[in-house]
Enzyme design. Sequence first.
Site, PDB file in Angstrom:
ATOM      1  N   LYS A   1      -3.063  -7.953  10.288  1.00  0.00           N
ATOM      2  CA  LYS A   1      -3.895  -7.582   9.136  1.00  0.00           C
ATOM      3  C   LYS A   1      -5.042  -8.588   8.987  1.00  0.00           C
ATOM      4  CE  LYS A   1      -3.404  -6.283   4.230  1.00  0.00           C
ATOM      5  NZ  LYS A   1      -2.487  -6.250   3.065  1.00  0.00           N
TER       6      LYS A   1
ATOM      7  N   SER B   1      -2.414  -1.784   0.706  1.00  0.00           N
ATOM      8  CA  SER B   1      -3.655  -2.134   1.346  1.00  0.00           C
ATOM      9  C   SER B   1      -3.570  -2.268   2.862  1.00  0.00           C
ATOM     10  CB  SER B   1      -4.161  -3.446   0.760  1.00  0.00           C
ATOM     11  OG  SER B   1      -3.261  -4.505   1.079  1.00  0.00           O
TER      12      SER B   1
ATOM     13  N   SER C   1       1.935  -3.522  -0.555  1.00  0.00           N
ATOM     14  CA  SER C   1       1.020  -3.226   0.548  1.00  0.00           C
ATOM     15  C   SER C   1       1.622  -3.266   1.948  1.00  0.00           C
ATOM     16  CB  SER C   1      -0.171  -4.171   0.509  1.00  0.00           C
ATOM     17  OG  SER C   1      -1.027  -3.782  -0.535  1.00  0.00           O
TER      18      SER C   1
HETATM   19  N1  GLN Z   1      -1.760  -1.434  -4.445  1.00  0.00           N
HETATM   20  C1  GLN Z   1      -1.561  -2.702  -5.089  1.00  0.00           C
HETATM   21  C2  GLN Z   1      -2.877  -3.255  -5.577  1.00  0.00           C
HETATM   22  O1  GLN Z   1      -3.869  -2.621  -5.388  1.00  0.00           O
HETATM   23  C3  GLN Z   1      -0.850  -3.648  -4.145  1.00  0.00           C
HETATM   24  C4  GLN Z   1      -1.742  -4.347  -3.220  1.00  0.00           C
HETATM   25  C5  GLN Z   1      -1.036  -5.303  -2.319  1.00  0.00           C
HETATM   26  O2  GLN Z   1       0.186  -5.356  -2.238  1.00  0.00           O
HETATM   27  N2  GLN Z   1      -1.830  -6.117  -1.634  1.00  0.00           N
HETATM   28  O3  GLN Z   1      -2.942  -4.295  -6.167  1.00  0.00           O
END
Ligand code: GLN
Length: 499
Positions: free
Chosen positions: A80, A155, A179
């Site tokens: 990532k 994400s 994410s």
């Molecule tokens: N979808 C969540 C957010 O937008 C989690 C994001 C994540 O785990 N990086 O904050």
Amino acid sequence: MSDLIRSTAAELAAKIAAREVSAVEVAQAHLDRIAEVDGSVHAFLHVDAEGALAAARRVDDDVAAGREVGPLAGVPLALKDVFATEGIPTTCGSKMLEGWVPPYDATVTRRLREAGVVILGKTNMDEFAMGSSTENSAYGPTRNPWDLDRIPGGSGGGSSASLAAFEAPLAIGTDTGGSIRQPGAVTGTVGVKPTYGGVSRYGLVAFSSSLDQGGPCARTVLDAALLHEVIGGYDPMDSTSINAPVPPVVAAVREGVTGDLSGVRVGVVTQFSGDGYQPGVLRSFEAAVAQLKQLGAEVVEVSCPSFDYALPAYYLIAPSEASSNLARFDAMRYGARHGDDGTRSAEEVMAITRDRGFGAEVKRRIMIGTYALSSGYYDAYYGSAQKVRTLITRDFEQAFGRVDVLVSPTTPTTAFKIGERADDPMAMYKADLCTIPANLAGTPAMSVPSGLSDEDGLPVGLQIMAPALQEHRMYRVAAAYEAARGTVLASVPELAGAR
Ligand code: GLN
């Protein structure tokens, strides 16, 4: 499709160590696959073919010389783009960091390299890891290999999509609110959020420092466990790193695959059903619970009432920490600088840079977070959210007094269409309803494929949660479940020649 592409990481490592295939051939097969399908999937922001082949050659040299190599040596991996990689661009999916080439490796990156894991490139993500669909990337969305019109989750959509598209057998994600697990669920792959402090955050670009945690993504539970043991463990460079051995997750998988869960107490969280949950997801979850019973587990219902407040608490804590973390992008120390024509003040250059460098969702988070932390509001917002966090931790403690692991669906729905929730932040945030409690409590949780929804034929994830540093419990249950239900990815559409 080449057999090498379909192989698990464990199989590839064994073949490379036995010299049945070279690490270079394995890397090349995956680079070819990326060249073939990534125009359609867009899992990668940057492919480092030269670096990957060089790393693979080093492994082949070690094997040829009879030197001992690690359990994942020569296996390709997609990283990532939130982890610093020396010599390889790191953007976090943001224009703010476009063109930045870090002068150092994150601890996760370094451990991968030292283990002989072959880093293929950097994967696409929502900007600064804020989102649930990868649509917030400044470089365009990633598409779900199961249906190219749908989101791969976020994400870390790029990491999970790369697995489902057979571009890489292993990937790394980060999980602040879901994410790793949510993209895992909607792409039919495995994703693990370790105990907070279990995997070093050194060199991980910070979003919400008290929640962020890197972890493994894979196509099988064993592969995730092997990767977990490579990246996990104490790191003096991260002040929140736990000085304890990595939980014995590989051994737990070997125990789990025997398929016997007798004596294991499983708690079904009653809060995660009802309105907003797709019926096909709930049916898949019920079938998974029945399967666990059949394997000998004792199943009881467990109520965790504070989980109902996890989402609002998260959307105060995470933006608050983000507003402070992202202050470092000030046009001076890091990243982009715009509008510096010699006539403007530092403040003007900063304002122009932050306006152009950040996308809409990141700006929304910075504004919410700055507001929640401002004097006069701090106690009402941030303070209350921290109290909820304590209540959630207590719910977990009480639950784990009665059961060994907790289970729920990973996400309320299967993969939605690209664009469907783009203008509705609340709908987007709800993708993390079931995953956020574990982040707030700092406890480990994972998603393992639980088949395809009978409504739309798309993957569904089973979430398994465990107490802090008890990852082996959830891996054991996941391995037994996976062995009983079989693979899901066998039916992912062929993408070859998609474009
Ligand atoms: N979808 C969540 C957010 O937008 C989690 C994001 C994540 O785990 N990086 O904050």
